[in-house]
Design an enzyme around this catalytic site. Sequence first.
Site: not given
Length: 374
Positions: A23, A25, A58, A100, A182, A230, A321-322
């Site tokens: 995930p 953002c 998210a 997510q 979070y 997660r 991710g990246r």
Amino acid sequence: MSLLLSPLTLRGTTFRNRVWLAPMCQYSAADDGLPTDWHLAHLGARAVGGFGLVLTEAAAVVPEGRISPQDVGIWNDEQVTAWRRITDFIRARGAHSGIQLAHAGRKASTYRPFGEGRGSVPTTDGGWTAVGPTGDAFPGYAAPHELTEAEILAVPGQFADATRRALAAGFDVVEVHAAHGYLLHQFLSPLSNTRTDRWGGDLAGRAQLLLDTVDAVRAVLPEQDPLLVRVSATDWTDGGLTGDDTATVAGWLREHGVDLVDVSTGGNVLADIPVGPGYQVPFARQVRDTGIAAGAVGMITTPHQAEKVLTGGDADVVLLGRPALFDPSWPLRAARELGDDTPVLAHEPGSPDARIVEGQPTGWVPQYGRGSWG
């Protein structure tokens, strides 16, 4: 066949490989949390590129649970319709889609990181009052409203309602976000949860909201659908959440019907994190050793490195991710680099453009009626 590109079955769902999109953002939603063409392109490209599971960023379960005003959500039916065309596209390309589910807690109502501002967005600029286990603020953010017991009791139902909408939107997998500082992570960590009621105190008390939320989501999900969580395995700070704590929580999650723990770290307090290749992998191993499937993430960049994570028993899947941003077809490149000659499933069987590629160079996928490299 490499282990990285071998199938994995969780409950009644078989993923075509163990390379999953983490995930990330995007801060690019339309008004009222609606995903847009940007999300279709971003997520769809990774489905075409061969990822086994494509996880969304998210998605807030309530409007006040968004990290920023530009975050996506899954709290109304209009969002369900917008997500549906994205999940349909992902499925037609042979991947599974996952959402997510998140609530940002005290880290909500912040500016997106595009130079528009820093810290909390004031109500005069489209922001709102964030909430948290206590009134203590994340450094640099506005103080949140301390949740009352009645407000805490409402949280699992919010995640359950979001799960119902996620199913209606066509998602195959749900991941509960309890990481990166979070709301659910805020309750887990002794650095942000100093409550003295049943929602605080020892690890069992601090984990109660997460377990109640997992129970509420699991009760809505069909039996065959996997449930992921997660976590941030450590706060990287003395007195904070530790790998041992997270291993204990992982055991509880398994008992409550969770199928895989997606293991990240940090995000709840400012900390000096020793970032380096595979720096979070040992925490995935610690979770996996409790008997639950685990996902590893964090500076896993090359196919050979990812394969070693799996063959070494550190994790069951890797989440990128990246590297997935740099190369949307990373799994196809991995097949070529690992010398895996497994036929490439370019699209879902039965779809109008379905083809199983046999006898072609690894990484070859059909595009526009001709062969080209993925």
